[in-house]
Write an enzyme that holds these catalytic residues in place. Structure first.
Site, PDB file in Angstrom:
ATOM      1  N   ASP A   1      -7.037   4.231  -4.484  1.00 13.65           N
ATOM      2  CA  ASP A   1      -7.703   4.105  -3.176  1.00 13.65           C
ATOM      3  C   ASP A   1      -8.303   5.493  -2.931  1.00 13.65           C
ATOM      4  OD1 ASP A   1      -7.864   2.101  -0.718  1.00 13.65           O
ATOM      5  OD2 ASP A   1      -7.477   4.042   0.175  1.00 13.65           O
TER       6      ASP A   1
ATOM      7  N   LYS B   1       0.873  -1.193   0.000  1.00 17.14           N
ATOM      8  CA  LYS B   1       0.000   0.000   0.000  1.00 17.14           C
ATOM      9  C   LYS B   1       0.893   1.220   0.000  1.00 17.14           C
ATOM     10  CE  LYS B   1      -4.419   1.049   0.230  1.00 17.14           C
ATOM     11  NZ  LYS B   1      -5.583   0.229  -0.153  1.00 17.14           N
TER      12      LYS B   1
HETATM   13  P1  NDP Z   1     -12.942   7.799  -2.891  1.00 17.97           P
HETATM   14  O1  NDP Z   1     -11.855   8.774  -2.689  1.00 17.97           O
HETATM   15  O2  NDP Z   1     -13.488   7.569  -4.252  1.00 17.97           O
HETATM   16  O3  NDP Z   1     -14.167   8.141  -1.937  1.00 17.97           O
HETATM   17  C1  NDP Z   1     -14.001   8.214  -0.564  1.00 17.97           C
HETATM   18  C2  NDP Z   1     -15.320   8.604   0.064  1.00 17.97           C
HETATM   19  O4  NDP Z   1     -15.217   8.449   1.462  1.00 17.97           O
HETATM   20  C3  NDP Z   1     -15.687  10.041  -0.195  1.00 17.97           C
HETATM   21  O5  NDP Z   1     -17.076  10.160  -0.189  1.00 17.97           O
HETATM   22  C4  NDP Z   1     -15.061  10.742   1.001  1.00 17.97           C
HETATM   23  O6  NDP Z   1     -15.666  11.974   1.317  1.00 17.97           O
HETATM   24  C5  NDP Z   1     -15.321   9.734   2.092  1.00 17.97           C
HETATM   25  N1  NDP Z   1     -14.294   9.862   3.117  1.00 17.97           N
HETATM   26  C6  NDP Z   1     -12.958   9.730   2.946  1.00 17.97           C
HETATM   27  N2  NDP Z   1     -12.317   9.933   4.100  1.00 17.97           N
HETATM   28  C7  NDP Z   1     -13.272  10.222   5.001  1.00 17.97           C
HETATM   29  C8  NDP Z   1     -13.233  10.522   6.360  1.00 17.97           C
HETATM   30  N3  NDP Z   1     -12.070  10.588   7.032  1.00 17.97           N
HETATM   31  N4  NDP Z   1     -14.414  10.728   6.998  1.00 17.97           N
HETATM   32  C9  NDP Z   1     -15.590  10.661   6.317  1.00 17.97           C
HETATM   33  N5  NDP Z   1     -15.683  10.385   5.004  1.00 17.97           N
HETATM   34  C10 NDP Z   1     -14.542  10.161   4.363  1.00 17.97           C
HETATM   35  O7  NDP Z   1     -12.374   6.427  -2.276  1.00 17.97           O
HETATM   36  P2  NDP Z   1     -12.903   4.942  -2.486  1.00 17.97           P
HETATM   37  O8  NDP Z   1     -14.360   4.905  -2.718  1.00 17.97           O
HETATM   38  O9  NDP Z   1     -11.992   4.297  -3.475  1.00 17.97           O
HETATM   39  O10 NDP Z   1     -12.543   4.288  -1.067  1.00 17.97           O
HETATM   40  C11 NDP Z   1     -13.489   4.181  -0.002  1.00 17.97           C
HETATM   41  C12 NDP Z   1     -13.060   3.067   0.935  1.00 17.97           C
HETATM   42  O11 NDP Z   1     -12.986   1.836   0.217  1.00 17.97           O
HETATM   43  C13 NDP Z   1     -11.674   3.235   1.571  1.00 17.97           C
HETATM   44  O12 NDP Z   1     -11.704   2.665   2.861  1.00 17.97           O
HETATM   45  C14 NDP Z   1     -10.781   2.391   0.671  1.00 17.97           C
HETATM   46  O13 NDP Z   1      -9.606   1.983   1.340  1.00 17.97           O
HETATM   47  C15 NDP Z   1     -11.706   1.234   0.396  1.00 17.97           C
HETATM   48  N6  NDP Z   1     -11.408   0.417  -0.775  1.00 17.97           N
HETATM   49  C16 NDP Z   1     -11.289   0.956  -2.018  1.00 17.97           C
HETATM   50  C17 NDP Z   1     -11.033   0.156  -3.105  1.00 17.97           C
HETATM   51  C18 NDP Z   1     -10.975   0.689  -4.493  1.00 17.97           C
HETATM   52  O14 NDP Z   1     -10.846  -0.108  -5.413  1.00 17.97           O
HETATM   53  N7  NDP Z   1     -11.080   1.978  -4.717  1.00 17.97           N
HETATM   54  C19 NDP Z   1     -10.821  -1.291  -2.950  1.00 17.97           C
HETATM   55  C20 NDP Z   1     -11.053  -1.781  -1.605  1.00 17.97           C
HETATM   56  C21 NDP Z   1     -11.316  -0.937  -0.574  1.00 17.97           C
HETATM   57  P3  NDP Z   1     -14.969  13.343   0.859  1.00 17.97           P
HETATM   58  O15 NDP Z   1     -15.244  13.454  -0.605  1.00 17.97           O
HETATM   59  O16 NDP Z   1     -15.596  14.394   1.686  1.00 17.97           O
HETATM   60  O17 NDP Z   1     -13.492  13.187   1.160  1.00 17.97           O
HETATM   61  O1  2IT Z   2      -7.881  -1.598  -0.680  1.00 18.78           O
HETATM   62  C1  2IT Z   2      -7.823  -2.096  -1.829  1.00 18.78           C
HETATM   63  O2  2IT Z   2      -7.956  -3.302  -2.020  1.00 18.78           O
HETATM   64  C2  2IT Z   2      -7.615  -1.192  -2.957  1.00 18.78           C
HETATM   65  N1  2IT Z   2      -7.566   0.019  -2.772  1.00 18.78           N
HETATM   66  C3  2IT Z   2      -7.450  -1.738  -4.349  1.00 18.78           C
HETATM   67  C4  2IT Z   2      -6.055  -2.234  -4.569  1.00 18.78           C
HETATM   68  C5  2IT Z   2      -5.714  -2.652  -5.976  1.00 18.78           C
HETATM   69  O3  2IT Z   2      -4.532  -2.967  -6.174  1.00 18.78           O
HETATM   70  O4  2IT Z   2      -6.578  -2.675  -6.838  1.00 18.78           O
END
Ligand code: NDP
Ligand code: 2IT
Length: 438
Positions: free
Chosen positions: A158, A118
């Protein structure tokens, strides 16, 4: 845990992630002394390599800005390091180590050959122009490029890293190394990206919820769903729930949440996607447009729902929230985010024996399709949407089966926490035993 805390002081989220896994694994390791003698768990909790670097860049006014960049290369036992990059002001060493540690188990569960890593930066993309984001990404990759490679370490997105950032990062890698390879995943469709990668985490979390519900002869059809976040994971969780006949009534961002009892249908979701991905606005604007309630500074866990999909960030559900959810009739929780529930919240879920899919199992669809993107890049042959989606579905079913295999308790209750932790551990541990002390 005393050793982990002494060696990694002030890394609370890392301690939390290791503690949960250790609690699941220690009884299993006691029964399988080969893992104990080789100190496998202690070795998995020590990153193989940590890279920390300076990221200087120029803002639009010509001012010098300085951020800190990281890449945690946690485990390469079963494949190249693999995991996302997070750009968010809260990013620090402990947060990235927790995420890298979780990633090792998650990637193992996917059935694909990927180690765990990561990275990211304390850079805040909010309020920055596209040009500023590009200059930051170029500077970040100028250093990172010497540590990664398609067979070494393959980053992806992420929080704060989506298609735009992956594009800038890929462009800089290609320019410096003079090679067009699968060094990053989440690329654009026309230049090496996989169909379904943007959708994969959200779709996967919903497929996982369906698998859990199926064990009770139930499904998401007709269910009211609470979703947090409004980024990549939340958007495609909502899309898939709609396709399966459920109704999503909440979305959130870091400033508050909206409650739309009529449901966020596809047309409203298209508005959210444009708001968040193009206009980069606040979720409050949804409430103004569709005339529903906006709760400033709150999270959506007090709203009544049958299913919950936390899809924003770590520790967003505490013990009180967990009690509220269950008190309101929530029967299934599938974690799109990484570690969104505190240990106390998890205790509440397990005590009430609800269907609880922890992040490392439920959100593995994203990295799984990243693995499929790597496969397509190696073959130099893209698969159709249907091919990738069907492989994603098969992988989520397989992860569910692994959880059932290792997590079923004497009374038949499936403890998905234990199932995911042991199921993810065994393959990595056996590879470490086979490869010796390296
Ligand atoms: P994005 O940046 O696309 O979206 C994040 C969302 O979460 C936004 O709505 C953001 O709000 C909100 N957010 C972020 N930080 C905070 C916080 N501290 N408090 C409240 N709201 C918060 O990210 P993702 O959708 O990609 O990721 C969301 C979650 O999913 C994370 O935990 C990530 O690690 C996990 N994840 C993502 C994967 C991926 O493929 N993208 C894979 C597996 C897990 P704002 O716009 O106000 O910041
Ligand atoms: O938390 C996760 O699994 C991710 N943000 C996606 C990682 C990846 O390599 O696609």
């Amino acid at each position: 845990m005393a050793m982990i805390k002494a060696k990694n002081p002030a890394e609370q989220e890392f301690h939390q992630a290791v503690q949960e896994v250790a609690e699941s694994l220690i009884p299993f390791i006691e029964e399988n002394p080969k893992y104990k003698h080789a100190r496998i768990l202690e070795r998995i909790a020590e990153p193989e390599r940590v890279i920390i670097f300076c990221v200087p860049w120029l803002d639009d006014l010509g001012g010098v800005q300085i951020n800190r960049g990281f890449r945690i290369e946690m485990s390469s036992s079963i494949g190249p390091y693999k995991g996302g990059l997070r750009f968010h002001p809260t990013v620090n060493l402990g947060i990235l180590k927790f995420l890298a540690f979780e990633q090792v188990f998650k990637n193992s569960l996917t059935t694909l050959p990927m180690g765990g890593g990561k990275g990211g930066s304390d850079f805040d993309p909010k309020g920055k122009s596209d040009n500023e984001v590009m200059r930051f990404c170029q500077s970040f990759m100028t250093e990172l490029c010497r540590h990664i490679g398609p067979d070494t370490d393959v980053p992806a997105g992420d929080i704060g890293v989506g298609g735009r950032e992956i594009g800038f990062l890929f462009g800089q890698y290609k320019r410096i190394r003079n090679e067009f390879t699968g060094v990053l995943t989440g690329k654009g469709i026309g230049w090496g990206g996989s169909l379904i990668r943007p959708e994969a985490t959200g779709y996967g979390a919903v497929y996982f919820a369906e698998e859990m519900l199926q064990t009770k002869g139930d499904s998401l059809k007709g269910k009211t769903c609470i979703v947090s976040g409004s980024g990549n994971v939340a958007q495609f969780t909502t899309e898939k729930i709609n396709q399966l006949g459920g109704k999503v009534v909440t979305l959130s961002d870091s400033t508050g949440f909206i409650h739309d009892p009529d449901g966020i249908d596809d047309e409203k979701l298209a508005y959210v996607i444009d708001l968040k991905n193009n206009r980069r606005g606040r979720i409050k604007e949804y409430a103004d447009k569709y005339r529903c309630q906006y709760h400033d500074g709150e999270r959506p866990w007090s709203i009544r729902g049958d299913a919950a999909f936390p899809s924003a960030t770590e520790n967003e559900i505490n013990e009180e929230d967990a009690r509220k959810l269950i008190g309101n009739g929530c029967k299934v929780i599938s974690e799109g985010a990484n570690m969104p529930s505190t240990p106390e919240a998890i205790e509440v879920y397990l005590k009430h024996k609800i269907l609880y899919g922890p992040g490392k199992a439920a959100n593995a669809g994203g990295v799984a399709v990243s693995g499929l993107e790597m496969t397509q890049n190696s073959m130099r042959l893209p698969w159709t949407r249907q091919e990738v989606d069907s492989r994603l579905h098969t992988i989520m079913k397989s992860i569910h089966e692994t959880c059932v295999k290792f997590g079923t308790e004497k009374d038949g209750f499936v403890n998905y926490v234990i199932g995911a932790n042991i199921g993810g551990f065994v393959k990595v541990a056996d590879a470490m035993l086979a490869q010796g002390l390296v």
